[in-house]
Structures are given as structure tokens and as C-alpha cells.
Design a protein around this motif. Structure first.
Motif: not given
Length: 250
Positions: A144-162
Motif C-alpha cells: 500500500y505505502h509503496l503504491g502511495r509513494w510511487i504515485y506521489l513521486m511520479d506526480a512530483c517528477d512530472d510537475l514541469k512536463d504536466d
């Protein structure tokens, strides 16, 4: 998904190493572990999630732009049907949680926790493959917390591109980051919530039984994830990866 397979494997009897040929090395046998169990379950989830993402792309994109996704769905059809037959409960959870996640994205929800919870709940379903209830409880918390961490980091990593493409980004929507640039407050809060999930993962890892894969799991959670997180929040993760590829010897 390799990590998920490793984590599931700690509740399985040790498997003897064997020698097999593979597409990457057809002329020489390579030492490997037999397939089945944890690796098959993780592979099934890979196929189910990939198919769900491709179907979403087909529904969202114009016909011509969606052609690559349509072609990929055809290639995955047999593997998807096998995965659905072997993992009907996981398939149902994948469909349910992906639909919930897409609903938040369509609403452009100005929050992080609900969409992160949808993806986290989806990954937590894989814990049901563990043979014992005690193991399922531990793995459910870890996944559960791995999935939560992945989703958050993916959003942070895509901040500029999005921000450049106008795509939905839950972190940007939550903190009002319309230009793709961090504010000190937003970066600090994103770091705190990511660290919380890492600490929860570490507490679950401490409850895993001794197994050959355990040192690798500990290394990933205690050292690998903080390394990635620090660079994502600093905005240097993609730059670092591009530079590493450019500097790779020919």
C-alpha cells in the motif's frame, strides 16, 4: 514489479538455481530461478495494469493518436486473458481502482491523497497472493505505502512536463503550482508525506521473515527510495538519468 516479486518470494520455500537460455542470451545458459509463484503473480499484475492503462489511452486519445495503444492491446490480448483467468480477484480490484483513479483525474481533483489511495489500494491487492494471513497483513501494508509513494513521486517528477502539456497533476492541483515550479511550502509538504510512506514501508520490512531476498528489499526501501526521492524533489532525477545515458560507454 520485480520488487513485488521479491517481497512475495520471502513467504515461499527457497527455489534451487537452475541454468536456462533466454532471448537475451540464447547461446549460453544463465543461472536463474524457476518461474512460478511470486514471479508469475507479479507478471500477471504487470499485464493487467498495462492493459488498463492502454484502454484508458484508447478512450482518451483521438483515433490516430490512439493507434499505438490499440496495437499494443492486441499484442497483450492473450497474456491479458491468461492473467485474468489466474487472478480474477486482482483483476476486479485493478478495474475498480483504476476507474476510481481515472474519475479523480477527470475531475482534476485538487488533492493528492484520494488518487494516491486508489493506486496504493490497487497494489495492496497483490498481497492476497501470500500463502499465510500474517504474511498478507505485512505485505498489504508494504505494498500500500509503496503504491502511495510511487504515485506521489511520479506526480512530483512530472510537475514541469504536466505544466507544459496541461495534463492533470495532483501535486500541482493541490498546491496551485500552475507553472510547474516548486514553492518551499509545497516541496516541504510533499517530502513529508513521501517520507511518511517510506517509514511505514520500513516498519513492514522489519516484520518480514529471513529470506535470501530480504537484504535486497531492505536496500531498496532504506537506501534506494530515499536516493530517488531526494533527487525527484530537487528536480534533478530526469537530468541525472539523461546524463547517465549520455555518458554510458559505447
Amino acid at each position: 514489479f520485480a520488487f513485488l516479486a521479491l517481497a512475495l518470494s520471502v513467504y515461499e520455500p527457497p527455489k534451487p538455481v537452475c541454468g536456462k537460455r533466454c532471448p537475451a542470451s540464447p547461446l549460453r545458459r544463465k543461472p536463474c530461478l524457476p518461474t512460478g509463484g511470486a514471479s508469475e503473480t507479479a507478471a500477471d499484475l504487470t499485464v493487467l495494469l498495462s492493459a488498463g492503462r492502454l484502454r484508458d489511452t484508447v478512450s482518451d486519445e483521438p483515433f490516430l493518436r490512439g493507434l499505438p495503444a490499440r496495437a499494443a492491446l492486441l499484442l497483450l490480448r492473450r497474456a491479458r486473458r491468461r492473467a485474468e483467468t489466474r487472478q480474477p480477484d486482482i483483476q476486479a480490484r485493478v478495474v475498480s481502482e483504476l476507474e476510481r483513479l481515472h474519475g479523480y483525474e477527470r475531475q482534476r481533483l485538487a488533492a493528492v491523497d484520494p488518487p494516491a489511495d486508489a493506486f496504493a489500494t490497487l497494489l495492496a491487492a497483490l498481497a492476497d497472493a501470500a500463502p499465510e494471513e500474517s504474511g498478507r497483513r505485512v505485505l498489504r501494508h508494504l505494498f500500500y505505502h509503496l503504491g502511495r509513494w510511487i504515485y506521489l513521486m511520479d506526480a512530483c517528477d512530472d510537475l514541469k512536463d504536466d505544466a507544459e502539456s496541461g495534463a492533470y497533476n495532483p501535486v500541482a492541483a493541490r498546491f496551485g503550482l500552475t507553472d510547474g515550479q516548486w514553492t518551499p511550502e509545497a516541496r516541504g509538504l510533499a517530502g513529508e508525506t513521501a517520507a511518511l510512506s517510506r517509514w511505514e514501508m520500513a516498519s513492514a520490512v522489519a516484520l518480514l521473515p529471513e529470506a535470501p531476498a530480504l537484504p535486497v528489499i531492505e536496500n531498496i526501501v532504506l537506501q534506494g527510495l530515499p536516493f530517488v526521492e531526494a533527487r525527484v524533489l530537487a528536480g534533478t532525477w530526469k537530468t541525472r538519468n539523461r546524463r547517465a545515458r549520455d555518458e554510458r560507454p559505447v
